[in-house]
Design a protein around this motif. Structure first.
Motif, mmCIF file in Angstrom:
data_model
loop_
_atom_site.group_PDB
_atom_site.id
_atom_site.type_symbol
_atom_site.label_atom_id
_atom_site.label_comp_id
_atom_site.label_asym_id
_atom_site.label_seq_id
_atom_site.Cartn_x
_atom_site.Cartn_y
_atom_site.Cartn_z
ATOM 1 N N ARG A 15 0.835 -1.199 0.000
ATOM 2 C CA ARG A 15 0.000 0.000 0.000
ATOM 3 C C ARG A 15 0.873 1.253 0.000
ATOM 4 O O ARG A 15 0.617 2.222 -0.724
ATOM 5 N N LEU A 16 1.938 1.247 0.827
ATOM 6 C CA LEU A 16 2.847 2.398 0.863
ATOM 7 C C LEU A 16 3.488 2.638 -0.503
ATOM 8 O O LEU A 16 3.733 3.773 -0.904
ATOM 9 N N ALA A 17 3.751 1.552 -1.227
ATOM 10 C CA ALA A 17 4.386 1.664 -2.540
ATOM 11 C C ALA A 17 3.350 1.836 -3.645
ATOM 12 O O ALA A 17 3.703 1.860 -4.820
ATOM 13 N N ARG A 18 2.084 1.983 -3.264
ATOM 14 C CA ARG A 18 0.994 2.148 -4.225
ATOM 15 C C ARG A 18 0.936 0.998 -5.221
ATOM 16 O O ARG A 18 0.754 1.179 -6.411
ATOM 17 N N LEU A 19 1.144 -0.225 -4.706
ATOM 18 C CA LEU A 19 1.049 -1.411 -5.558
ATOM 19 C C LEU A 19 -0.252 -2.134 -5.241
ATOM 20 O O LEU A 19 -0.562 -2.359 -4.062
#
Lengths: 100, 475
Positions: A15-19
């Motif tokens: 989620r932090l890496a927008r994956l």
């Protein structure tokens, strides 16, 4: 042996890496990343008393350059990379929050 | 301002300053304010794949100079990636010093004698600049934003104070003294209005002796005045919330210049997760003693020392003189003033002319040599120029430079030499025999009568002291 990394942790990092990951991918990466971390934990079995932490394979320090201006990229070439341009600047959609 | 009851405020400041290098932190693009948008950009500062950062030597030296001026320890340091997504940061991470900053454990002594600790002064890179379109120009309500990456990668030093500040005036004094230091090191131009120096304030309140309260961070403080007002507002707001039985949430608040209030920008319910990790493309920084000494030796005196030296030229300075000295130090006019004083100009006159006339024309300060400043003041002291004329000559020197005597001549001030003044006064005495007789009999008030007439005839260009001297000579 329990996995060194939980599925929730992988989901959090994704989620932090927008994956956006599917459930199958989450399972797969939890297992694969766990194997990587397990390898790193091998280090903990070694006696590292008195060994200075190393963060870089090179024994270099103070790699610097002189404060001298070099040519920048051509403005037109730069703007040609932008999906949207306005007034010589990169136009981006509405920003949803303040910068950290 | 005093807080109600026995409430005490606790403030710490984070000051970001852009460094006055020629180039950016990690690439050779020009670091210049006001260029056409997106003209000082390259693969490194645009975050294009495969580009690699290389540290700017001068940026490191400025960072060290700041550390030395703030009595910090300069230690081996490293760079990390602070990962987050934002349009003004094309790499999706900011390179910053994290657990090992270049400078730590320093302090700053304020003119009032108090000492504020400096926890760290570390290096990092600036982001690009966004302009929000539609709505009020703020991010909320905008329908899109435009980004200029000229500022992306500009070197910054962030100076973090300890939570040692106890009132808004002290916060202002700290920021002002720090600004003077940054300018004195040459690291920064200290221009808050251009954003080259930016301040965030962490504010909390507590009862004396109690642990620190929950703090709120205030952003958008674009002047020392805003800093002071925002801190006062925020402390009162927090006290009101607590006294009404509420609790302070840790959050970032935005100072609104127009309404003079703070409002919630972002709550910190979820701890930030920036996934800091070592920047693998940069090696450690470990300036040896020789390099540190070279930086130290190249540094000029800091404002505190310059203030002491200038104050030392006054036997017992008045409050007004101390205020003027502060202006002179703040505007870095003390070198001009000290040169004049060394040339036997009265310290009071030198400081007054600098704090008023020069301060009003700083844009042209480069036109004014210390010789010209000294000469003008000596002409004024010798009675060759009236105060009004001396100010006019200084104004012209600031506007276009030149030589004071030539400027005075060109402005027609030379006609007021003692010869022409004597002739003028001779005529006035002849025309006003009664008044002259009374003056000769000891009615000193009539000196003002004659001065008034002389001023009228000379359109204010005569020197009052010279007129009195001439009158007394003839009495």
């Amino acid at each position: 042996m329990s996995s060194p990394l939980s599925r929730d942790e992988v989901a959090h990092v994704a989620r932090l890496a927008r994956l956006k990951l599917t459930n199958e991918e989450l399972d797969l990466f939890t297992e694969q990343l766990g194997a990587v971390l397990e390898h790193a934990t091998d280090m903990q079995s070694l006696n590292l008393e008195g060994v200075v932490p190393t963060a870089h394979p090179f024994g270099l320090i103070n790699v610097v350059r002189a404060d001298v201006v070099r040519p920048s990229l051509d403005h037109q070439a730069v703007m040609a990379m932008a999906p949207d341009v306005e007034d010589g600047r990169f136009a981006v959609p509405r920003i949803m929050g303040e910068a950290p | 301002m005093t807080l109600p009851g026995d409430w005490e405020m606790v403030v710490g400041l984070e000051v970001h300053t852009e460094l006055k290098t020629n180039t950016k932190m990690f690439c050779g693009c020009a670091n210049s304010f006001g260029s056409q948008p997106n003209t000082n950009v390259c693969p490194v500062c645009l975050g294009l794949p495969g580009s690699l950062p290389v540290l700017n030597e001068r940026a490191i030296e400025f960072a060290m100079a700041i550390g030395i001026a703030l009595h910090c320890t300069i230690a081996p340091s490293t760079f990390h990636r602070k990962n987050y997504f934002y349009p003004d940061m094309p790499k999706d991470f900011q390179i910053s010093q994290y657990d090992l900053p270049i400078n730590s454990n320093g302090y700053l002594d304020l003119p009032d004698g108090s000492r504020i600790s400096v926890e760290r002064a570390h290096m990092e890179e600036d982001t690009g600049k966004s302009t929000h379109l539609g709505g009020s120009g703020r991010i909320h309500g905008a329908d899109r934003s435009l980004v200029d990456y000229n500022r992306s990668g500009v070197p910054l030093v962030e100076i973090v104070s300890g939570p040692d500040i106890r009132n808004s005036a002290q916060a202002r004094a700290y920021a002002s003294e720090l600004r003077g230091i940054l300018i004195a090191t040459g690291a920064s131009d200290g221009r808050m209005e251009e954003g080259s120096m930016r301040i965030d304030a962490n504010v909390s309140v507590r009862k004396p002796g109690k642990p620190f309260g929950t703090r709120c961070e205030i952003k958008n403080l674009n002047s020392l005045r805003s800093l002071q007002r925002a801190i006062d507002y925020e402390a009162l707001r927090q006290i009101e919330v607590i006294e009404d039985g509420g609790v302070i949430r840790q959050e970032t608040r935005h100072w609104d210049e127009n309404t003079e209030t703070t409002s919630t920008m972002r709550t910190k319910e979820e701890a930030e997760d920036y996934r800091y990790f070592r920047e693998p493309d940069l090696v450690d920084l470990d300036p040896d003693q020789v390099w540190q000494d070279r930086v130290r030796e190249a540094m000029g005196p800091m404002p505190a020392q310059r203030r002491r030296e200038l104050v030392g030229r006054f036997s017992s300075p008045t409050d007004a003189q101390l205020d003027a000295i502060e202006v002179v130090i703040d505007l870095s006019l003390d070198r001009l003033v000290m040169t004049a004083i060394d040339e036997k100009v009265d310290p009071n006159l030198a400081v007054a002319r600098a704090a008023n006339e020069l301060a009003g024309g700083l844009g042209g300060i480069a036109n004014l040599t210390s010789d010209a400043f000294t000469t003008t003041l000596r002409m004024e002291e010798a009675g060759e120029l009236s105060a009004t004329q001396a100010k006019a000559v200084l104004g012209e020197l600031l506007a276009a430079g030149g030589e004071p005597r030539a400027i005075a001549a060109a402005m027609g001030f030379e006609q007021l030499s003692s010869d022409s003044l004597g002739a003028t006064i001779g005529e006035l005495i002849a025309q006003h025999g009664d008044e002259w007789a009374r003056y000769c009999e000891g009615d000193e008030k009539l000196a003002q009568f004659f001065i008034g007439l002389v001023m009228k005839l000379t359109k204010g260009q005569a020197n009052g002291k010279a007129v009195i001297a001439e009158l007394q000579k003839r009495r």
